[in-house]
Design an enzyme around this catalytic site. Structure first.
Site, PDB file in Angstrom:
ATOM      1  N   SER A 208       0.836  -1.200   0.000  1.00 56.02           N
ATOM      2  CA  SER A 208       0.000   0.000   0.000  1.00 56.02           C
ATOM      3  C   SER A 208       0.881   1.264   0.000  1.00 56.02           C
ATOM      4  CB  SER A 208      -0.958  -0.057   1.198  1.00 56.02           C
ATOM      5  OG  SER A 208      -1.965   0.910   1.098  1.00 56.02           O
ATOM      6  N   ASP A 418      -8.796  -3.558  -6.512  1.00 56.40           N
ATOM      7  CA  ASP A 418      -8.264  -3.174  -5.205  1.00 56.40           C
ATOM      8  C   ASP A 418      -8.883  -1.834  -4.825  1.00 56.40           C
ATOM      9  OD1 ASP A 418      -6.697  -2.017  -3.141  1.00 56.40           O
ATOM     10  OD2 ASP A 418      -4.956  -3.192  -3.727  1.00 56.40           O
ATOM     11  N   HIS A 447      -7.206  -5.814  -1.013  1.00 57.76           N
ATOM     12  CA  HIS A 447      -6.043  -4.942  -0.852  1.00 57.76           C
ATOM     13  C   HIS A 447      -4.919  -5.761  -0.245  1.00 57.76           C
ATOM     14  CE1 HIS A 447      -3.953  -1.174  -0.572  1.00 57.76           C
ATOM     15  NE2 HIS A 447      -3.856  -1.229   0.737  1.00 57.76           N
TER      16      HIS A 447
END
Length: 484
Positions: A208, A418, A447
């Site tokens: 991320s 995502d 994710h």
């Protein structure tokens, strides 16, 4: 989760970073003294320590701050390749326990044998020297998304709250840290960790926001990265205004799977077709804006839905939450996250300090008008105004420009659907890296690909790179696989 600058400025940024004296493995043996971890980070085999780094790398002998680090040591010294530094994302999230979490959730044994897996709380966060904005309980309860802006007046009204938070951050007791609590300086902290551990190079696994951190490290220190894995990728601008707006696109791309799930389980009472479930979303959001239920208003409802779609396994709990809100029944247990004030404050520091956000209310009014039509589920919120619009102008350096100069040692892993880091942003980063990177995409939602996802094609590609250095010869598209 966000854009670029001129080549001249980018060159200045790189020179500034690399001109800071580096330390070779010969000069610095492992100087870290490992010991027990703090109680909240305690885990079998996980060791912790503290490392001092400069607050301002332009003044390396000036004020020092502390960085909390952890180690899950390889139990096979003969197979140990080096260190694998990790970051779980954020910004504002601690990573001290992340090595143990990765091991518990299936980081392959051959990877655990090949590396000492290193975690750390980034500057400003957790057990490292913290930043604060002195956020009130009411401000903390609002979390990261602005209220949904249905009109230009809603954006103007929210601007007052955003300005107040920005002022609190700029006048708090840790305000002097703000210009230096950036991704670039966290990347420099990573290189101090490398040197303190006596390693000539480091490998990296970041998810991320951690993909932007890894991309910045690979740019500032191209010769000190070994095997760099970036999982669930932000665009080359990091967590900027563009990435914030991308959340709305991400929700729209992944929501159909939840709608199909809820429709296939009529016991939740949310509708018997995906269209009815989608209609229920808008109905609940409108009702909760008018009258919150059990402390959950429309903004928090949208945020809960967005967060819950980070993983398919959370869909049943999300459906139960919707049903409880719809019928005003007890909600499923959901303990509040720890350290909300520090997490939010450090997040503001990084995303507002990394790049310049639009400074005029009318810019956000225009963006919200566009996005609430284009992405109606969340666009009126994520395109609205936040504290970054009113952040102090003082920046010690321009953003780092991610480019294609450096060794070809980056493997990107990305789910096709995502909510947090949509595929479009990953594709932009892939183009920016050019020959430096190869990308593996998995036909799955959620994710996080590695090691949390179920796509063996994508997981095996990452494991092979970390353990052998071999990447796919070209970008690889992994087909959907049946869920176990």
């Amino acid at each position: 989760m966000r854009r670029t600058l001129s080549l001249a400025l980018a060159a200045t940024a790189v020179v500034t970073a690399t001109a800071i004296p580096g330390v070779s493995v010969a000069e610095t043996p492992d100087t870290v003294r490992w010991g027990p971890c703090p109680e909240e980070a305690a885990s079998p085999r996980l060791e912790c320590s503290m490392l001092e780094v400069p607050l301002d790398y332009r003044d390396p002998d000036g004020r020092q701050i502390e960085i909390a680090i952890s180690r899950l040591a390889s139990e096979k010294p003969s197979q140990r390749r080096g260190v694998l530094l990790t970051n779980p994302g954020g910004p504002g999230a601690g990573g001290l326990t992340y090595p143990a979490l990765l091991a518990a959730y299936g980081l392959p044994q051959e990877v655990l044998d090949s590396y000492d897996v290193i975690g750390f709380d980034p500057r400003g966060v957790g057990r490292s020297t913290q930043v604060t904005c002195d956020l009130t309980p009411e401000q903390q309860a609002r979390r990261n998304f602005p209220p949904y802006a249905h009109t230009a007046a809603d954006v103007a009204r929210e601007a007052r709250n955003a300005r107040t938070i920005a002022k609190q951050c700029a006048t708090s007791r840790t305000a002097s840290m703000l210009p230096h609590t950036t991704t670039a300086n966290t990347a420099r902290d990573m290189d101090r960790i490398r040197a303190a551990l006596g390693e000539r190079k480091l490998s990296y696994l970041g998810s991320s926001y951690g993909t932007y951190l890894g991309a910045v490290y690979a740019t500032l220190f191209p010769k000190r990265g070994d095997r760099i894995v970036l999982d669930s990728n932000l665009g080359p601008g990091g967590y900027d205004v563009t990435a914030m707006r991308m959340f709305a696109r991400g929700l729209e791309e992944v929501f159909p799977q939840f709608a199909a799930f809820a429709a296939a389980h009529p016991e939740y009472g949310l509708g018997t077709t995906p269209a009815q479930v989608t209609e229920k979303y808008f109905d609940l959001a409108k009702r909760l804006e008018a009258k919150p239920v059990q402390g959950i208003d429309g903004t928090l409802f949208r945020g809960i839905t967005f967060d819950s779609l980070y993983s398919d396994v959370l869909m049943p709990t999300l459906a139960k939450t919707w049903r409880a809100l719809d019928t005003d029944q007890p909600l499923p247990p959901n303990p509040p996250p720890p350290n909300v004030e520090n997490s939010m404050s450090s997040r503001f520091a990084v995303i507002c300090g990394d790049s310049r956000w639009p400074g005029k209310v009318r810019d956000y009014q225009r963006n919200a008008a566009v996005d609430r039509l284009k992405y109606p589920m969340l666009g009126g919120s994520t395109a609205s105004i936040g504290p970054c619009a009113f952040w102090p102008d003082k920046r010690v350096e321009p953003p780092v420009r991610i480019g294609d100069r450096g060794p070809s040692n980056v493997l990107m892993a990305q789910n096709e659907r995502d909510p947090g880091t949509p595929l479009a942003g990953a594709q932009e980063l892939r183009r920016a890296f050019g020959k430096r990177a190869t990308m593996v995409t998995a036909d799955q939602s959620g994710h996080g690909v590695y090691p949390f996802g179920r796509n063996t094609c994508a997981n095996d590609a990452v494991t092979a790179f970390l353990t052998t250095g071999q990447r796919p010869a070209e970008d690889l598209a992994c087909a959907a696989e049946p869920n176990e």
